[in-house]
Enzyme design. Structure first.
Site, PDB file in Angstrom:
ATOM      1  N   SER A 406       0.816  -1.209   0.000  1.00  0.00           N
ATOM      2  CA  SER A 406       0.000   0.000   0.000  1.00  0.00           C
ATOM      3  C   SER A 406       0.850   1.259   0.000  1.00  0.00           C
ATOM      4  CB  SER A 406      -0.989   0.006   1.161  1.00  0.00           C
ATOM      5  OG  SER A 406      -0.363  -0.402   2.329  1.00  0.00           O
ATOM      6  N   HIS A 427      -3.095  -2.657  -5.848  1.00  0.00           N
ATOM      7  CA  HIS A 427      -3.394  -2.282  -4.472  1.00  0.00           C
ATOM      8  C   HIS A 427      -4.891  -2.385  -4.196  1.00  0.00           C
ATOM      9  CE1 HIS A 427      -3.614   1.022  -1.201  1.00  0.00           C
ATOM     10  NE2 HIS A 427      -3.510  -0.169  -0.665  1.00  0.00           N
ATOM     11  N   GLU A 439      -6.173   0.176  -7.026  1.00  0.00           N
ATOM     12  CA  GLU A 439      -5.170   1.068  -7.615  1.00  0.00           C
ATOM     13  C   GLU A 439      -4.196   0.193  -8.408  1.00  0.00           C
ATOM     14  OE1 GLU A 439      -4.502   5.006  -4.845  1.00  0.00           O
ATOM     15  OE2 GLU A 439      -3.557   3.165  -4.192  1.00  0.00           O
ATOM     16  N   ASN A 477      -3.596   6.649  -0.348  1.00  0.00           N
ATOM     17  CA  ASN A 477      -2.992   6.700   0.981  1.00  0.00           C
ATOM     18  C   ASN A 477      -2.077   7.918   1.135  1.00  0.00           C
ATOM     19  OD1 ASN A 477      -4.371   4.564   1.961  1.00  0.00           O
ATOM     20  ND2 ASN A 477      -2.710   3.083   1.771  1.00  0.00           N
TER      21      ASN A 477
END
Ligand code: TC6
Length: 698
Positions: A406, A427, A439, A477
């Protein structure tokens, strides 16, 4: 006749066939064609009219691309009234999806027949509007107020069998829509069936509309369209005449059409369809994927394996030991039991998946034949590199090697192999079999076919896939880390985590940032803070220790029963943990901070502006290709309210100059955190918006 509607005469029946691929949207040409067709049928002395759609569907709705532009005659409501008023017998034959304005045309027809696979619905509220061509007036007259309120406020698609029971359609029959429509129209003519106009039916009985309005408003967490639609249905019952009910519907429709929520929701609709369209992938064929490997059977690995199994892909799951492999299988079985309970799979499919489609393994050799492997092991660069070196040794040439990291550097992971062109980041978001976002992280050397394979896999797994470049945290993130930091700063300066969470849920987020931390586990943020401190924080960066103190005491959020909130067994949600306020007070005292008050508006503004600024950096650096990619990531992975369209749509609607002014003003108090994104400065200087960038990329 317009080319979008073909006219044909079969005996006494005039046939109007819509031909406006891909979904027969009711654009101006179709509307003109339908009007001309009805007039011609009447002038030529036909006795009945059949309306159906060529291709994959009956009308899937008004043409959404026309919204916000000057309306062109004939308007849909007037057209529907004209169809209904025809002295001829008008029949619609439905297949595919008869949605929105499509169902409204069908409801203005005098009779409706559908194939069994057809679905009907009034999904307008999901676009921030309400059915504006008589749907709120006609549906309650045929289906009753309760069913109409349910369909209109949820926008759900209703299958033909249920629509038949509700009285929305009159007959279900297998076959070609043209053929079954013609036969039905002839049958009606032969039996002398009367012209049956829904608008001439009596008004339905009212319900307690104020109570329904309040309940729907609450459920919508700030979304207005479903609640406003309730008032339109109310008019169907209470207006002195059908025409006055229609006028009320029009008035409410226009209010919503002008709203920012309509703009946000329609942006979301097109953005989620645009994310998969990348110029560099045009004509690039994905590699075939028939079976996949998953390494690691923890929550994430088991979730990914479940998603693949539910999509019909056989999975080989690799764990370190037999016990761990069996524990992983139990997790997958638990996920599948949930899917069975929710009716996503049958008992037979459930049993077949577990017995035939899932292989457990403890040695890498088991992965020698898979087409694609996804690693979901511990987030540690050395561990990941070892995994990829092993994969390089055993996987067949051309196999796609994916990491579910991540935030770690996918280029560095790829460099652990001799085939970096085959390495990609995939991801997933936890729980991976539920969350829609994927992702697709493209490293420097990732081959285009490997990127295309990632998108093809995402499509197969029914994910919304977004391309991201390599950086710490990729798109989602990385932005989260910034707005989360902004929330931490506000806590240090005087806001409570509980006030912040409440202000943001009132804004429309599914959860506030502190409740999210409790759900994810406070140990995750703790590990990230420790890592960042070990790497060396910039001396200008503000830091706080109150959340560390919670973790040191063993409070990791929901899983330990205590974090920012206290969770009692059997109760949904938590109550504020008062100890947190003492920890924060101690942190402020140690840093010499005198707390001040924050209004909810200031909390939302700072949180949102920090999000927009980081998002602009992510786009400016090419980590996200377009602003809309960021919007879709936040909508699907981070509980961002869909009716606000995503952070960069929100920014456009607020006005970029004001956002930049705020960043500049706040940089006077903290010029490290509040550094304006160069892209934001450029757009303001040029008087352009994020949406202009989306259009540039079309
Ligand atoms: C309304 O009717 C209001 C009436 C009141 C008026 C007064 N317009 O989703 P897909 C495009 S509001 C224009 O990938 P699927 C879509 O962008 C409307 N374009 O296919 C895409 O284009 P691309 C109420 C539309 O099979 C292509 O068609 N109706 C429209 O997965 C294929 O779409 C709705 O809200 C449209 N209405 O799903 C229905 N619809 O290829 C909205 C689709 O250039 N549509 N396109 O990317 C849907 O829910 C789905 O598209 C679907 C088909 C279920 C019809």
């Amino acid at each position: 006749m317009s080319e979008a509607v073909e006219y044909e005469r079969i005996g006494d029946i005039a046939v109007l066939a819509a031909n406006n691929p891909p979904v027969n949207a009711l654009g101006v040409d179709v509307r003109r064609g339908l009007l001309a067709g009805i007039e011609r049928a009447e002038a030529e002395g036909a006795k009945a009219v059949l309306i159906y759609g060529k291709g994959r569907t009956y009308f899937a709705g008004a043409d959404i691309r026309e919204f916000g532009k000057p309306p062109q005659e004939p308007w849909l409501p007037g057209l529907c009234d004209r169809i209904e008023a025809s002295p001829l017998l008008v029949v619609s034959a439905l297949h595919g999806t008869a949605l929105g304005g499509g169902l409204e045309v069908a409801l203005s027809s005098h009779y409706r027949i559908a194939v069994p696979s057809a679905k009907v619905g009034l999904p307008e509220v999901n676009l921030g509007i309400l059915p504006g061509a008589g749907g709120t007036q006609r549906l309650p007259r045929v289906a009753g107020v309760e069913a109409a309120l349910d369909m209109i406020t949820t926008g759900r698609h209703v299958r033909a069998d249920e629509a038949l029971k509700l009285g929305v359609i009159d007959k279900v029959q297998d076959g070609d829509p043209r053929e079954i429509g013609l036969a039905y129209a002839q049958e009606l003519l032969d039996s002398g069936a009367p012209r049956r106009a829904v608008g001439e039916m009596p008004a339905p009985d009212p319900v307690d509309f104020d109570a329904v309005y309040e309940a729907v408003l609450k459920k919508g967490r700030g979304q207005l369209s479903p609640a406003v639609a309730v008032r339109a249905v109310q008019a169907a019952c209470e207006a002195p005449s059908f025409a006055e009910g229609m006028a009320r519907e029009r008035e409410l429709f226009m209010q919503l059409m002008e709203s920012d929520q309509r703009k946000g929701l329609i942006h979301a609709f097109f953005a989620e369809r645009a994310v998969g369209k990348l110029p560099e992938l045009k004509g690039v064929e994905p590699r075939p994927v028939h079976q996949i490997g998953v390494i690691g059977g923890g929550t994430m690995g088991a979730g990914i394996a479940t998603a693949a199994l539910l999509a019909g892909l056989p999975v080989t799951l690799l764990e370190m030991t037999q016990e761990a492999a069996h524990a992983a299988k139990d997790r997958i079985a638990g996920n599948l039991a949930g899917a069975l309970k929710r009716g996503k799979i049958s008992q037979q499919q459930h049993d077949a998946i577990l017995s035939d489609q899932l292989q457990l393994a403890t040695g890498y050799d088991a992965l020698s034949a898979v087409d694609l492997v996804i690693e979901a092991v511990f987030e540690d660069m050395d561990v990941k590199k070892q995994v990829f070196a092993q994969l390089d040794a055993v996987c067949k040439p051309g196999a796609v090697l994916a990491t579910n990291t991540s935030y770690l550097d996918v280029n560095e992971i790829a460099a652990a192999t001799k085939r970096p062109q085959d390495v990609i980041g995939l991801h997933f978001f936890s729980p991976a079999h539920v969350m829609k976002l994927l992702e697709i992280v493209v490293a420097d050397k990732t081959a285009p076919e490997v990127v295309a394979t990632g998108f093809a896999l995402g499509h197969r797994l029914k994910k919304v896939s977004v391309r991201a470049g390599v950086c710490d945290g990729f798109i989602g993130n990385r932005i989260l880390s910034t707005y989360r930091t902004c929330a931490d700063h506000m806590v240090l300066d005087g806001a409570s985590p509980f006030q912040i969470d409440k202000a943001l849920t009132d804004f429309g987020f599914a959860m506030g940032p502190f409740a999210v931390s409790d759900l994810a586990g406070l140990d995750i943020g703790w590990a990230v803070r420790k890592r960042k401190r070990a790497e060396g924080l910039d001396p200008r960066a503000r830091d706080s220790s109150y959340a560390d103190k919670l973790c040191e005491a063993g409070h990791f959020g929901q899983k330990t029963g205590k974090g920012f909130y206290v969770y009692e067994k059997g109760k949904r949600g938590g109550t504020p943990n008062p100890e947190v306020l003492d920890l924060i007070a101690a942190d402020r005292a140690a840093q010499g901070i005198t707390p001040r008050t924050f209004t909810d508006d200031e909390i939302v503004r700072r949180y949102m502006v920090s999000m927009v600024n980081e998002a602009a950096k992510v786009v400016g650096e090419g980590i996200a290709r377009r602003p809309l990619d960021v919007d879709v990531v936040l909508l699907y992975g981070y509980g961002f309210p869909r009716y606000r369209g995503g952070p960069l749509k929100w920014a456009d609607l607020q006005g970029l100059p004001g956002i930049l002014d705020d960043i500049r003003a706040w940089s006077a108090e903290d010029d490290y955190f509040w550094q304006p994104a160069p892209l934001l400065e450029k757009l303001v200087a040029e008087g352009r918006s994020f949406d202009d960038l989306n259009k540039d990329a079309e």
